[in-house]
Structure formats: C-alpha cells, structure tokens
Motif scaffolding. Structure first.
Motif, mmCIF file in Angstrom:
data_model
loop_
_atom_site.group_PDB
_atom_site.id
_atom_site.type_symbol
_atom_site.label_atom_id
_atom_site.label_comp_id
_atom_site.label_asym_id
_atom_site.label_seq_id
_atom_site.Cartn_x
_atom_site.Cartn_y
_atom_site.Cartn_z
ATOM 1 N N ARG A 21 0.859 -1.194 0.000
ATOM 2 C CA ARG A 21 0.000 0.000 0.000
ATOM 3 C C ARG A 21 0.884 1.230 0.000
ATOM 4 N N GLY A 22 0.660 2.124 -0.959
ATOM 5 C CA GLY A 22 1.458 3.329 -1.057
ATOM 6 C C GLY A 22 0.614 4.529 -1.415
ATOM 7 N N ALA A 23 1.285 5.644 -1.664
ATOM 8 C CA ALA A 23 0.610 6.930 -1.884
ATOM 9 C C ALA A 23 0.275 7.114 -3.354
ATOM 10 N N SER A 24 -0.778 6.455 -3.802
ATOM 11 C CA SER A 24 -1.229 6.577 -5.190
ATOM 12 C C SER A 24 -2.635 5.996 -5.292
ATOM 13 N N PRO A 25 -3.460 6.506 -6.206
ATOM 14 C CA PRO A 25 -4.766 5.911 -6.453
ATOM 15 C C PRO A 25 -4.736 4.813 -7.519
ATOM 16 N N VAL A 26 -3.544 4.392 -7.916
ATOM 17 C CA VAL A 26 -3.391 3.346 -8.931
ATOM 18 C C VAL A 26 -2.843 2.091 -8.264
ATOM 19 N N VAL A 27 -3.473 0.960 -8.541
ATOM 20 C CA VAL A 27 -3.027 -0.317 -7.989
ATOM 21 C C VAL A 27 -2.850 -1.303 -9.136
ATOM 22 N N GLY A 28 -1.769 -2.061 -9.090
ATOM 23 C CA GLY A 28 -1.547 -3.121 -10.066
ATOM 24 C C GLY A 28 -1.710 -4.471 -9.411
ATOM 25 N N THR A 29 -2.274 -5.426 -10.142
ATOM 26 C CA THR A 29 -2.401 -6.787 -9.619
ATOM 27 C C THR A 29 -1.801 -7.769 -10.615
ATOM 28 N N ALA A 30 -1.285 -8.870 -10.079
ATOM 29 C CA ALA A 30 -0.762 -9.977 -10.887
ATOM 30 C C ALA A 30 -1.302 -11.264 -10.267
ATOM 31 N N VAL A 31 -2.548 -11.601 -10.601
ATOM 32 C CA VAL A 31 -3.222 -12.699 -9.903
ATOM 33 C C VAL A 31 -2.898 -14.064 -10.486
ATOM 34 N N PRO A 68 3.225 1.923 -6.398
ATOM 35 C CA PRO A 68 3.163 1.942 -4.931
ATOM 36 C C PRO A 68 2.140 0.969 -4.357
ATOM 37 N N ASN A 69 1.041 0.758 -5.077
ATOM 38 C CA ASN A 69 0.033 -0.220 -4.682
ATOM 39 C C ASN A 69 0.105 -1.407 -5.625
ATOM 40 N N ARG A 70 0.303 -2.584 -5.071
ATOM 41 C CA ARG A 70 0.332 -3.774 -5.921
ATOM 42 C C ARG A 70 -0.043 -4.998 -5.084
ATOM 43 N N ILE A 71 -0.699 -5.926 -5.751
ATOM 44 C CA ILE A 71 -1.138 -7.159 -5.113
ATOM 45 C C ILE A 71 -0.704 -8.310 -6.015
ATOM 46 N N ILE A 72 0.041 -9.249 -5.453
ATOM 47 C CA ILE A 72 0.551 -10.381 -6.218
ATOM 48 C C ILE A 72 0.053 -11.658 -5.566
ATOM 49 N N PHE A 73 -0.629 -12.478 -6.349
ATOM 50 C CA PHE A 73 -1.136 -13.754 -5.848
ATOM 51 C C PHE A 73 -0.076 -14.818 -6.083
#
Length: 273
Positions: A21-31, A68-73
């Motif tokens: 979680r970071g300071a941005s309204p953009v999140v990337g995911t790699a599920v 800054p926002n990313r979620i990796i499964f």
C-alpha cells in the motif's frame, strides 16, 4: 541489466499473496503470477511444473513492481483461479483449462472447500484494500495485469495472426466505458507512445480478450462510480512460452512502460468530474 534472479519473485510456499500500500490511487495486480501448489494437491495433479507454467503468467509481478500499490497472488491458478467466479475457480473439466485434464481423480471435498475459502479470502482482502483507496482519493484505477500465449500450436509454430494478437490487449467489457473513457484513452495513448526496439507498442482494446474476468467484474460491481479496472494482457513476446526463458531486456522495457503510465493515470483521475 538485472539478472534472472532479480526478476523472479520467490515467495514462501505458504504465502497466499503479497499486498503493498502506497501513496497513489493506482493499484496493479498480478493474480496469475503464482506457481505454488498446496502440498496435498501435488500427488493429485496430472501436470508437471513446466505444463503449469505455460498457462500461468510468469513475470507479470515484475511489470508492476514500481507501482506503490500492488497485489501479487502466489498460488498457482491450477490450485484456484482468482480471476474466475467460484463455480469455475477450480478446473474440474478440460474445457475449463485449455483442453488439459488437470486432476487424476475427483478432488476431496476438503481440498475443494479449502481452495474456495482462499478465493473468498482474496476478495475480502481486495475490497478492503480498494475501500482504503476510495476513501483517500475518491476514485482509483486497478491495472489487472496478465499475459497470453501466442504460439499454441508448438514451439516452432507460427505466431498468432497480428490482427487478433496485439502486443497489449486492454479489456474493458465490464466497465461503464463512457464514464471511464478519459482514463482508458489516456492509458492507451501512453502505452502506444512507448517505443521498444525502435517500434511503438501495438495496443488495442477488446481484441484477443475482452476483460470478462472475475476481478474486473468485481471492481465494477462493488465500486461502480469510483473504480476503473482495466484488464491488461501482454502477449508473451517477453519470454519463450514453451521453455519459460525470459527476454530480460523486454521485461525491463515492459516494467518501464507501466511505470511511465503512473503519472498519466493519476493526472487523468484527478481531472474526472
């Protein structure tokens, strides 16, 4: 130039996902980046590691590493496919899995229940993560990053025709396309402006894929006015899809391209009414 080890994520085999979680309204995911299987499934699956890797999305975590926002499964899609709804999240039939017979026999009920609990837990986590972005910024963009094979007939077979296989396919099926048009179009133009090996990127919308996955659908259902989820499918020109060998120069370029899109997406979001 990074080494092979620099680009490989090496999570603990017991980890489900990583969330930053970071300071941005953009999140990337790699599920579909994950490759691990639960130990109780290893004797039940028919596919070896290389066969699974061919249908997973290796290196997609590397593309979003600068967001800054990313979620990796971290679990393999052959354990549970996060980007499908509960009824299709486990590949029981070959038609769910590119014609592959995945399991030697019917999975035990507890193995099925365990996979579906993981599916539910992921979406609980995702909603919490996105509610935080919504509270802080009012609106957000989720880049749902995937990759796709383009030599399905064999390692030496010709590539898919360019007319149906762009280098980057943007899937927007489930979104309110009129509301999010400024975001999608700014993102598309930014990607197209990027040059790699002397050529601009071929970026098209809803050609090879339409963005019908569960994650984008979930975002647009739960966050209809505040969440713009774009399915971003990279053709596997950054690796050999049959051997798994990466093209490190191409991977670095794709990562840079995603990084350069971040200020464009943030600025476009701020300008929305």
């Amino acid at each position: 130039m990074p080494s092979f080890q620099d680009i490989i994520a090496d999570p603990d085999p017991l980890d489900w996902w990583s969330a930053h979680r970071g300071a941005s309204p953009v999140v990337g995911t790699a599920v579909h980046n994950g490759h691990h299987l639960r130990s109780d499934l290893e004797g039940l699956i028919t596919l070896d590691s290389d066969e699974r890797l061919r249908e997973e999305d290796p290196f997609t975590e590397f593309f979003i590493r600068d967001l800054p926002n990313r979620i990796i499964f971290h679990r393999s899609r052959f354990e549970v496919d996060i980007n499908r709804d509960r009824n299709d999240a486990i590949y029981f039939k070959p038609e769910q899995a590119w014609g592959l017979t995945v399991w030697k026999e019917r999975l035990p009920d507890e193995a099925i229940a365990s996979a579906l609990r993981l599916h539910e837990a992921y979406y609980d986590m995702l909603e919490t993560h996105l509610r935080g972005l919504e509270r802080q910024y009012g609106a957000f963009v989720l880049l749902d990053v995937h990759s796709y094979n383009h030599r399905r007939d064999g390692a030496d077979a010709p590539e898919m025709a360019i007319e149906v296989a762009p280098q980057i396919n943007l899937g927007t099926f489930s979104m309110d396309r009129r509301r999010w048009a400024p975001v999608v179009e700014a993102f598309t133009e930014q990607l197209r402006a990027f040059q790699f090996r002397g050529l601009h990127m071929d970026v098209r919308e809803n050609i090879a894929f339409h963005g019908r996955g569960e994650q984008t659908r979930f975002v647009h259902e739960r966050f209809p006015r505040s969440g713009c989820a774009i399915a971003v499918e990279f053709k596997k020109v950054f690796m050999d899809e049959w051997t798994g060998e990466p093209d490190i120069e191409a991977l670095e370029a794709m990562r840079k391209m995603v990084r350069l899109s971040l200020p464009v997406l943030e600025e476009t979001l701020r300008a929305l009414p």
